[in-house]
Design an enzyme around this catalytic site. Structure first.
Site, PDB file in Angstrom:
ATOM      1  N   SER A 141      -1.564   0.504   6.694  1.00 38.49           N
ATOM      2  CA  SER A 141      -0.394   1.355   6.855  1.00 38.49           C
ATOM      3  C   SER A 141      -0.042   1.922   5.484  1.00 38.49           C
ATOM      4  O   SER A 141      -0.503   1.403   4.456  1.00 38.49           O
ATOM      5  CB  SER A 141       0.786   0.520   7.385  1.00 38.49           C
ATOM      6  OG  SER A 141       2.016   1.208   7.283  1.00 38.49           O
ATOM      7  N   TYR A 154       5.905  -7.179   7.827  1.00 42.55           N
ATOM      8  CA  TYR A 154       4.940  -6.101   8.086  1.00 42.55           C
ATOM      9  C   TYR A 154       4.362  -5.584   6.773  1.00 42.55           C
ATOM     10  O   TYR A 154       3.148  -5.429   6.626  1.00 42.55           O
ATOM     11  CB  TYR A 154       5.645  -4.973   8.845  1.00 42.55           C
ATOM     12  CG  TYR A 154       4.724  -3.894   9.364  1.00 42.55           C
ATOM     13  CD1 TYR A 154       4.019  -4.072  10.550  1.00 42.55           C
ATOM     14  CD2 TYR A 154       4.575  -2.686   8.697  1.00 42.55           C
ATOM     15  CE1 TYR A 154       3.189  -3.082  11.050  1.00 42.55           C
ATOM     16  CE2 TYR A 154       3.743  -1.689   9.179  1.00 42.55           C
ATOM     17  CZ  TYR A 154       3.058  -1.893  10.362  1.00 42.55           C
ATOM     18  OH  TYR A 154       2.224  -0.910  10.850  1.00 42.55           O
TER      19      TYR A 154
END
Length: 259
Positions: A141, A154
């Site tokens: 990401s 995350y």
């Protein structure tokens, strides 16, 4: 075709980014293993790619369960004779400030993203090392590169995937195995749709402002990254013909993060 008769295992591929990667790989000639927590969803996705079942297979896999991962990867190798590509894509998202984050949810997210990546990688390498080739692609990401509020586990997990990829690239080189990371910006999948109202509540702003002023604020054009964008990046990594491109991360984010 760029992936003619290559065998690709894609986790979390019953929907979203994983399914689009599966479609793209199939169009390029690959045989596809859809690995997903939901067996029915995996079977349906595989049938949508190839109703005959000769070039697509659905496998139930909880990527945090060592036995399920090993069994699923063994089934993939037995069905198609090899594993050329692993796309470690399964993931979840939970948002909350650090001081309020539940430890159980922290552990769950890290387990899916990091334990899942490790377990599927280890299982894939057993086959790839024997055949002397392979490509492992991790779904990172922009949060593999920088942080956002409310996303401590995350961001931690996505940073960790870059470290794992670098080690696998170093160790896998002698066996013809590459490892790389795709780092998408916000893609409007169910995972992101879920975050919009959650972040609006936590930040005390409207859902429209979450999209415009949080998610897409730093992009060059105010646009979401698409599943097709990410799938093309995966195809690039999967079809690269030498070990020159390994241990790298590619950001696909409409300029949100530039390196």
């Amino acid at each position: 075709m760029r992936l003619q008769d290559k065998v690709a295992v894609i986790t979390g591929a019953a929907s979203g980014i994983g399914l689009e990667i599966a479609r793209t790989f199939a169009r390029e000639g690959a045989k596809i293993v859809i690995a997903d927590l939901n067996q029915a969803g995996a079977d349906a996705a595989a049938a949508s790619l190839d109703p005959t079942g000769k070039r697509a297979l659905g496998v139930a896999m909880d990527v945090t369960d060592e036995a399920q991962v090993d069994a699923g990867m063994a089934r993939a190798a037995a069905a198609f004779g090899r594993i050329d590509i692993l796309v470690s894509n399964a993931g979840i998202q939970t948002v909350a400030p650090v001081e309020q984050f539940e430890f159980a949810k922290w552990k769950q997210l890290l387990s899916i993203h990091l334990d899942g990546a490790f377990l599927t990688t280890r299982a894939a390498l057993h086959t790839m090392y024997k055949q002397g080739s392979g490509s492992i692609i991790y779904m990172g990401s922009v949060h593999s590169k920088e942080a956002s509020a409310l996303k401590a586990p995350y961001v931690t997990a996505k940073h960790g995937l870059i470290g794992l990829a670098k080690v696998v690239a170093k160790e896998g080189a002698a066996h013809g195995v590459r490892a790389n990371v795709i780092c998408p910006g916000f893609v409007r999948t169910p995972l992101v749709e879920k975050q919009i109202p959650e972040q609006a509540k936590e930040l005390g702003i409207s859902e429209e402002d979450v999209v415009k002023k949080v998610m897409l604020k730093e992009t060059v054009d105010g646009e979401f990254t698409t599943v097709e964008d990410v799938a093309q990046a995966a195809l690039f990594f999967a079809s690269f013909e030498s070990n020159a491109l390994t241990g790298q991360s590619l950001v696909v984010s409409h300029g949100w993060f530039m390196q």
